[in-house]
Design an enzyme around this catalytic site. Structure first.
Site, PDB file in Angstrom:
ATOM      1  N   GLY A  56     -90.882  68.448  14.732  1.00 32.00           N
ATOM      2  CA  GLY A  56     -90.606  68.739  13.257  1.00 32.00           C
ATOM      3  C   GLY A  56     -91.956  68.395  12.753  1.00 32.00           C
ATOM      4  O   GLY A  56     -92.760  68.038  13.146  1.00 32.00           O
ATOM      5  N   HIS A  57     -91.921  68.717  11.574  1.00 36.35           N
ATOM      6  CA  HIS A  57     -93.211  68.648  10.571  1.00 36.35           C
ATOM      7  C   HIS A  57     -93.800  67.245  10.509  1.00 36.35           C
ATOM      8  O   HIS A  57     -92.771  66.314  10.299  1.00 36.35           O
ATOM      9  CB  HIS A  57     -93.071  69.184   9.180  1.00 36.35           C
ATOM     10  CG  HIS A  57     -91.921  68.694   8.400  1.00 36.35           C
ATOM     11  ND1 HIS A  57     -91.880  69.226   7.166  1.00 36.35           N
ATOM     12  CD2 HIS A  57     -91.097  67.673   8.569  1.00 36.35           C
ATOM     13  CE1 HIS A  57     -90.622  68.431   6.631  1.00 36.35           C
ATOM     14  NE2 HIS A  57     -90.229  67.580   7.368  1.00 36.35           N
ATOM     15  N   ASN A  58     -94.813  67.078  10.321  1.00 35.04           N
ATOM     16  CA  ASN A  58     -95.523  65.702  10.366  1.00 35.04           C
ATOM     17  C   ASN A  58     -95.355  64.681  11.248  1.00 35.04           C
ATOM     18  O   ASN A  58     -95.868  63.528  11.013  1.00 35.04           O
ATOM     19  CB  ASN A  58     -94.906  64.864   9.029  1.00 35.04           C
ATOM     20  CG  ASN A  58     -94.872  65.686   7.654  1.00 35.04           C
ATOM     21  OD1 ASN A  58     -95.746  66.802   7.234  1.00 35.04           O
ATOM     22  ND2 ASN A  58     -94.067  65.692   6.968  1.00 35.04           N
TER      23      ASN A  58
END
Length: 347
Positions: A240-242
């Site tokens: 997922g992002h980050n």
């Protein structure tokens, strides 16, 4: 292609170790059960020693401790037979180097920088202002969008995609169907609908990272999603992002890492693992396959698992009933404890 042939002395001259017996020639690595006289195999686990005696392999890689049991066989003695086997396998399957040139059907934007040493395959696309390092291989139908930076000897297999603004270190390998830098799953609820949050970060992969087929690494919402040097990610993994993943961590297939998770270096994450978001996993953590990680792991070196071992359906069904009754049983246990405590107080 004519198979490579190496004698045991040639192998040990390149890789170290000690050869014993005849200086036989071998052309490939094979499992003990399948190996023939022209093959070399290995014994990594002593419990399979009987298979060495039954094997037709021309030579076997063994540890010094195991070697004493195989007098009369052609051997290579190594500190770590499994690692040595991997290095021998690489001798017979060397890394393919780029054949410089751009296929006539490829599209390379005028502002892109593509050294003459790079290989650009059929129908591949290189976007505007993207810079490739020396010796990159961008194979058929692979896409590198605009404003990307790729280090030397990066390989994108057919149909791999790198979205805009991403950075790949040296010797990164992206397998077919993988997508690097698609939008992260960022949404804000607007009362009656979801408002998409622009994902303005990118993805940064360190040197020697390998990404398996059909794996997705989402771009960050504001800062980059990052993967450290030497990390290997299997097929069908979602990052997922980050997320921030350290160096030399391995993640097996069908694992899902939720957004904003920080994973340390030298972690081993089994297949089918799932994590909640916004947690931290310490260095050298091992997580067994199928585990649901619901909170941070702050102590380095922990070995964790969170699923039941396989059982018959009848046993599983009975245990499932007990799980649903745990809350009730806990209340009853507390009541009994209180009653026992009250009884002691009245004595």
């Amino acid at each position: 292609m004519i198979p490579a042939t190496y004698t045991l002395s040639q192998i040990t001259a390149r890789l170290g170790g000690e050869w014993r017996g005849e200086d036989t020639s071998v052309t490939a690595v094979r499992p003990l059960a399948d190996a023939q006289a022209e093959h070399i195999s290995f014994l990594a686990n002593p419990k399979y020693k009987a298979e060495v005696h039954d094997s037709s392999a021309g030579a076997v890689i063994v540890s010094a401790k195991a070697a004493d049991g195989f007098e009369g066989r052609n051997l290579i003695v190594a500190d770590d037979p499994y690692l040595y086997f991997a290095k021998v396998a690489r001798l017979f399957s060397p890394v393919v180097k780029a054949r410089g040139g751009i296929h006539p059907t490829a599209v390379v934007e005028e502002s892109a920088t593509v050294p003459a040493s790079c290989e650009i395959g059929a129908n591949a696309y290189i976007g505007a202002n993207t810079v490739l390092g020396e010796g990159c291989r961008i194979l058929a139908n692979a896409v590198v969008q605009h404003d990307c930076r790729l280090g030397d000897e990066v390989v994108l297999h057919p149909n791999a995609v790198v979205y805009y603004g991403c950075t790949l270190g040296r010797r990164v390998e992206i397998h077919s169907g993988a997508v690097i830098g698609a939008d992260g799953f960022g949404l804000a609820f607007a009362g009656d609908s979801w408002f998409k949050i622009p994902q303005t970060g990118a993805v940064t992969l360190g040197d020697d990272v390998e990404i398996g087929s059909n794996t997705n690494i989402d771009r960050g919402a504001m800062s980059d999603t990052t993967v450290g040097n030497g990390t290997k990610i299997d097929n069908q993994v979602q990052i997922g992002h980050n997320c921030k993943i350290g160096s030399h961590t391995v993640i097996a297939a069908k694992t899902g890492i939720s957004g904003s998770v920080t994973i340390g270096s030298y972690c081993i994450i089994g297949g089918g693992v799932g994590t909640v978001g916004h947690i931290e996993i310490a260095d050298k953590t091992t997580i067994g396959g199928g585990t649901s990680v619901t909170h941070s792991i702050t102590e380095s070196g922990k070995h964790l698992a969170g699923i039941f071992p396989m059982s018959t359906h009848k046993e599983w069904a009975r245990n499932a009933v007990y799980i649903h009754r745990l809350s009730e049983m806990n209340k009853r246990l507390k009541t009994l404890e209180q009653q026992l405590s009250d009884g002691k107080d009245t004595q």
